[in-house]
Every structure is written in C-alpha cells, then in structure tokens.
Design a protein around this motif. Structure first.
Motif, PDB file in Angstrom:
ATOM      1  N   ARG A  92       1.031  -0.729  -0.376  1.00 15.84           N
ATOM      2  CA  ARG A  92       0.240  -0.060  -0.068  1.00 15.84           C
ATOM      3  C   ARG A  92       1.006   1.386   0.099  1.00 15.84           C
ATOM      4  O   ARG A  92       1.175   1.844   0.870  1.00 15.84           O
ATOM      5  CB  ARG A  92      -0.468   0.253   1.408  1.00 15.84           C
ATOM      6  CG  ARG A  92      -2.065  -1.566   1.020  1.00 15.84           C
ATOM      7  CD  ARG A  92      -2.769  -1.069   2.555  1.00 15.84           C
ATOM      8  NE  ARG A  92      -4.580  -0.022   2.595  1.00 15.84           N
ATOM      9  CZ  ARG A  92      -4.734  -0.855   1.717  1.00 15.84           C
ATOM     10  NH1 ARG A  92      -5.366  -1.846   1.023  1.00 15.84           N
ATOM     11  NH2 ARG A  92      -5.734   0.179   1.143  1.00 15.84           N
ATOM     12  N   PRO A  93       0.988   1.657  -1.415  1.00 12.70           N
ATOM     13  CA  PRO A  93       1.712   3.208  -1.332  1.00 12.70           C
ATOM     14  C   PRO A  93       0.778   4.105  -0.222  1.00 12.70           C
ATOM     15  O   PRO A  93       0.013   4.719  -0.268  1.00 12.70           O
ATOM     16  CB  PRO A  93       1.763   3.601  -2.785  1.00 12.70           C
ATOM     17  CG  PRO A  93       0.602   2.056  -3.465  1.00 12.70           C
ATOM     18  CD  PRO A  93       0.722   1.614  -2.738  1.00 12.70           C
ATOM     19  N   LEU A  94       1.662   5.253   0.112  1.00 13.04           N
ATOM     20  CA  LEU A  94       1.589   5.905   0.738  1.00 13.04           C
ATOM     21  C   LEU A  94       0.881   7.423   0.220  1.00 13.04           C
ATOM     22  O   LEU A  94       1.834   7.829  -0.670  1.00 13.04           O
ATOM     23  CB  LEU A  94       2.282   7.050   1.931  1.00 13.04           C
ATOM     24  CG  LEU A  94       2.620   8.181   2.545  1.00 13.04           C
ATOM     25  CD1 LEU A  94       1.444   7.201   4.229  1.00 13.04           C
ATOM     26  CD2 LEU A  94       3.638   8.329   3.330  1.00 13.04           C
ATOM     27  N   VAL A  95      -0.448   7.603   0.188  1.00 11.14           N
ATOM     28  CA  VAL A  95      -0.805   8.619  -0.700  1.00 11.14           C
ATOM     29  C   VAL A  95      -0.998  10.314  -0.269  1.00 11.14           C
ATOM     30  O   VAL A  95      -2.064  10.494   1.077  1.00 11.14           O
ATOM     31  CB  VAL A  95      -2.450   7.998  -1.238  1.00 11.14           C
ATOM     32  CG1 VAL A  95      -3.107   8.851  -2.460  1.00 11.14           C
ATOM     33  CG2 VAL A  95      -1.839   7.194  -1.770  1.00 11.14           C
ATOM     34  N   PHE A  96      -0.611  10.998  -0.683  1.00 12.92           N
ATOM     35  CA  PHE A  96      -1.634  12.279  -0.590  1.00 12.92           C
ATOM     36  C   PHE A  96      -2.149  13.255  -1.029  1.00 12.92           C
ATOM     37  O   PHE A  96      -2.049  13.169  -2.659  1.00 12.92           O
ATOM     38  CB  PHE A  96      -0.135  13.190  -0.151  1.00 12.92           C
ATOM     39  CG  PHE A  96      -0.912  14.417   0.168  1.00 12.92           C
ATOM     40  CD1 PHE A  96      -0.632  15.111   1.272  1.00 12.92           C
ATOM     41  CD2 PHE A  96      -0.703  16.203  -0.278  1.00 12.92           C
ATOM     42  CE1 PHE A  96      -1.662  16.521   1.781  1.00 12.92           C
ATOM     43  CE2 PHE A  96      -0.694  17.324  -0.550  1.00 12.92           C
ATOM     44  CZ  PHE A  96      -1.502  17.601   0.884  1.00 12.92           C
ATOM     45  N   LEU A  97      -4.241  12.874  -0.543  1.00 14.61           N
ATOM     46  CA  LEU A  97      -4.807  13.897  -1.342  1.00 14.61           C
ATOM     47  C   LEU A  97      -5.280  15.141  -1.554  1.00 14.61           C
ATOM     48  O   LEU A  97      -4.803  15.487  -0.186  1.00 14.61           O
ATOM     49  CB  LEU A  97      -5.643  12.846  -1.434  1.00 14.61           C
ATOM     50  CG  LEU A  97      -7.427  13.346  -2.190  1.00 14.61           C
ATOM     51  CD1 LEU A  97      -7.020  13.534  -3.995  1.00 14.61           C
ATOM     52  CD2 LEU A  97      -8.971  12.631  -1.551  1.00 14.61           C
ATOM     53  N   GLN A  98      -5.002  15.995  -2.353  1.00  8.76           N
ATOM     54  CA  GLN A  98      -4.835  17.239  -1.828  1.00  8.76           C
ATOM     55  C   GLN A  98      -6.349  18.125  -2.885  1.00  8.76           C
ATOM     56  O   GLN A  98      -6.005  17.905  -3.520  1.00  8.76           O
ATOM     57  CB  GLN A  98      -3.748  18.566  -2.567  1.00  8.76           C
ATOM     58  CG  GLN A  98      -4.007  19.771  -2.236  1.00  8.76           C
ATOM     59  CD  GLN A  98      -2.378  19.875  -3.798  1.00  8.76           C
ATOM     60  OE1 GLN A  98      -2.040  19.831  -4.131  1.00  8.76           O
ATOM     61  NE2 GLN A  98      -2.547  21.611  -3.123  1.00  8.76           N
ATOM     62  N   ILE A  99      -6.998  18.064  -1.470  1.00  8.62           N
ATOM     63  CA  ILE A  99      -8.147  18.965  -2.840  1.00  8.62           C
ATOM     64  C   ILE A  99      -8.348  20.540  -2.839  1.00  8.62           C
ATOM     65  O   ILE A  99     -10.197  20.543  -2.680  1.00  8.62           O
ATOM     66  CB  ILE A  99      -9.481  18.564  -0.602  1.00  8.62           C
ATOM     67  CG1 ILE A  99      -9.193  18.085   0.294  1.00  8.62           C
ATOM     68  CG2 ILE A  99      -9.424  16.563  -1.392  1.00  8.62           C
ATOM     69  CD1 ILE A  99     -10.190  18.896   0.883  1.00  8.62           C
ATOM     70  N   ASN A 100      -7.406  21.021  -2.343  1.00  8.32           N
ATOM     71  CA  ASN A 100      -7.420  22.250  -2.857  1.00  8.32           C
ATOM     72  C   ASN A 100      -6.252  22.822  -2.896  1.00  8.32           C
ATOM     73  O   ASN A 100      -5.450  22.613  -2.605  1.00  8.32           O
ATOM     74  CB  ASN A 100      -8.104  23.306  -1.019  1.00  8.32           C
ATOM     75  CG  ASN A 100      -8.866  24.639  -0.859  1.00  8.32           C
ATOM     76  OD1 ASN A 100      -9.847  24.949  -1.491  1.00  8.32           O
ATOM     77  ND2 ASN A 100      -8.032  24.928  -0.822  1.00  8.32           N
ATOM     78  N   ILE A 101      -6.248  23.476  -3.819  1.00  5.20           N
ATOM     79  CA  ILE A 101      -5.299  24.054  -4.234  1.00  5.20           C
ATOM     80  C   ILE A 101      -3.961  25.510  -2.788  1.00  5.20           C
ATOM     81  O   ILE A 101      -2.799  25.113  -2.259  1.00  5.20           O
ATOM     82  CB  ILE A 101      -5.154  24.602  -5.371  1.00  5.20           C
ATOM     83  CG1 ILE A 101      -5.221  23.742  -6.584  1.00  5.20           C
ATOM     84  CG2 ILE A 101      -3.471  26.002  -5.539  1.00  5.20           C
ATOM     85  CD1 ILE A 101      -5.654  24.394  -7.982  1.00  5.20           C
TER      86      ILE A 101
END
Length: 301
Positions: free
Chosen positions: A178-187
């Motif tokens: 399971r790769p570590l994921v960063f989800l950006q939802i706002n700029i």
C-alpha cells in the motif's frame, strides 16, 4: 318488495369488494437514514432532489422524467441543469420547492438544514433523508431510493453492478503493498482529508494508505514542509478548480524533488466530482484512483 335474485346479489357484492381493492390501496412506509418513517400513498411522480448527488442517483435510476426540481451545481448529467432550481443544498428555497407541487423531496443529513425539512413536512411534502458515509453506503442508498420510487428491481440490478465493480478493485489490490498517498483537495491553502471522509474510503479500497488519515480535523490544512517530512509515494490533486490553475498545482509539486512521489513523477490530477459526490460516479472515482495508485496492475479497459 321485489327480491333481488341471489346470483345478482353475489355479483353486486363482488363488485363492491373489487372496488374497495382499487380505491383503498395501502400506503407504503419507509425508514430513512435518520430513522424517520416516510409514508407514500403511491410511487412519487414529482420529486425534488435537494443535493447534486441525489440528482445523479435519480438520473442513474432512469427517473429523470419524475424530477420536478434540483439544487445548484446539479450539472451531471448536463440535462439536469435545465430542471427548475430550488437553491443550493445548504440554502434551499422552501417556498420554491412547495410551488413545484412535489409528492416527495429527497435530502441529505449533511447539508440540508433541519428547519427546511420541517417546513416542507408542515406543507405536507414527504421528505426522505439519506446519509451515506462510505462507498458501501452509497450503493445501499441507490437501492433504497429505487425502492422508495417504485423501481426496486431496476435499482437492485444497478446497485449490484456497482458492487461488482468495487469488489473487482478490492480483489486486485488486496495483496499489494500500500503506497502512502497524499490527496490534495484544495490548492490555496493546501488541504487534505482524514479517515472520516469518502475520499479516505476511496484511497483505502484502491489499495493506498491515506497520509492524513489520523489528522484530528476532517479537512486539515497541510504545509509543504509536512508533506516533505512524511514523503508520500503518490500525490493526487483533486480540486474543483479547473484549467490552468489545476495544472499549475501539479507543476508546483514538481519543484520538490526530495518527495518520493515527485522523484518518481507520480503526481496526478483527478476530477473532484468523482470523489466528492456520494453518487454512482464515486465507483468510477475508485477505479481511477486504483489505476493511479497501482499502475503496475494490468487493469484492462
């Protein structure tokens, strides 16, 4: 007094019984997500959707001809934007809804104000509330709305198909690292999501590990320094902003070559509508996310 032949009496009695069956049909009752009882005398013919995700569900179920009104940002499918508008799902126009003479309004616990729901009920409009918290709930909600609207068989078929697609993704990612994921939802500012969100459920089912899952705030602000410290393997940008600013956000991350996701050029964009809305399209969001997190898998079409 002239007697009525027995045969005629029996026929008259049978006619009365049949008539009673036709005119006194039992009302259907349903329990919504808040445990409230919603009673419908007949399947609804004029439905007001009180959230964009609900509009998508109604169209998915083939009930577009029954939709009497929708909220702001109900732009999928595109023809939904032509329906009468009843305000935003946070600030509904109760007077406008009543004027459309609906026989059912469908709303959400998160977003629709309880005061508006009470006003509609006082006006004699049945209101059914949904409250999906993850992908499984979304699929269950689709089926429940189908049952509510008298198309249970169709809803079961469609929700089963969605469930099959989810199971396929899970089966392919279950045994993978399971790769570590960063989800950006706002700029601006940079924001992400913790474990109490649809987004987290999508990342989890797609075979990833949400970098911000344990943050105490649902939608926390995150600094670039924090992202550099945690070193995600994948960065995925999901923003309602489109066009140049959306692409620029991806290019901005490419400056920070010490981040594994940048070093491996695994910084991606994803349509926020596929993740933000608890609608049938969230399954497409899951499939898209799985491809981004696990490109090594042969996904096929």
């Amino acid at each position: 007094v002239k007697k009525i032949p027995l045969r005629h009496s029996i026929l008259m009695l049978a006619g009365v019984i049949v008539l009673s069956w036709i005119t006194v049909s039992p009302a259907a009752t349903f329990k919504d997500a808040l445990g409230r009882t919603v009673t419908l005398k007949t399947p609804p013919k004029r439905i007001v959707s009180m959230a964009p995700s609900l509009t998508e569900i109604l169209y998915y179920l083939g009930l577009e001809d029954r939709i009497a009104g929708v909220t702001q940002f109900s732009y999928y499918p595109p023809e939904a934007a032509q329906k009468p508008n009843v305000g935003s799902y946070i600030n509904l126009n109760a007077e406008r809804i009543v004027s459309l003479n609906p026989d059912l309004a469908i709303g959400t616990k998160d977003g629709n104000k309880p005061t508006t729901v009470r006003l509609l009920e006082q006006a004699g409009i049945p209101v059914y509330i949904v409250n999906p918290r993850n992908i499984e709930d979304v699929i269950s909600t689709i089926y429940a709305i189908g049952e509510l609207c008298g198309v249970g068989k169709r809803a079961k078929e469609l929700s089963t198909r969605l469930g099959t697609r989810v199971k396929r993704i899970c089966a392919r990612t279950m045994s993978l690292k399971r790769p570590l994921v960063f989800l950006q939802i706002n700029i601006k500012p940079i924001m992400t999501v913790n474990k109490n969100t649809f987004h987290h459920d999508v990342i989890r089912l797609a075979g990833g590990d949400n970098m911000a899952r344990d943050e105490p705030i649902t939608y926390p602000r995150i600094s670039i320094e924090e992202v550099m410290r945690k070193g995600p393997d994948v960065i995925i940008i999901s923003s309602m902003e489109r066009g140049g600013s959306f692409e620029r956000a991806r290019k901005d991350w490419m400056k920070w070559s010490s981040i594994p996701a940048v070093k491996e050029r695994r910084v991606h964009l994803i349509n926020s509508d596929l993740l933000d809305r608890p609608s049938p399209r969230i399954v497409k969001g899951l499939e898209t996310m799985a491809r981004l997190i696990h490109p090594e898998v042969e996904w096929g079409r």
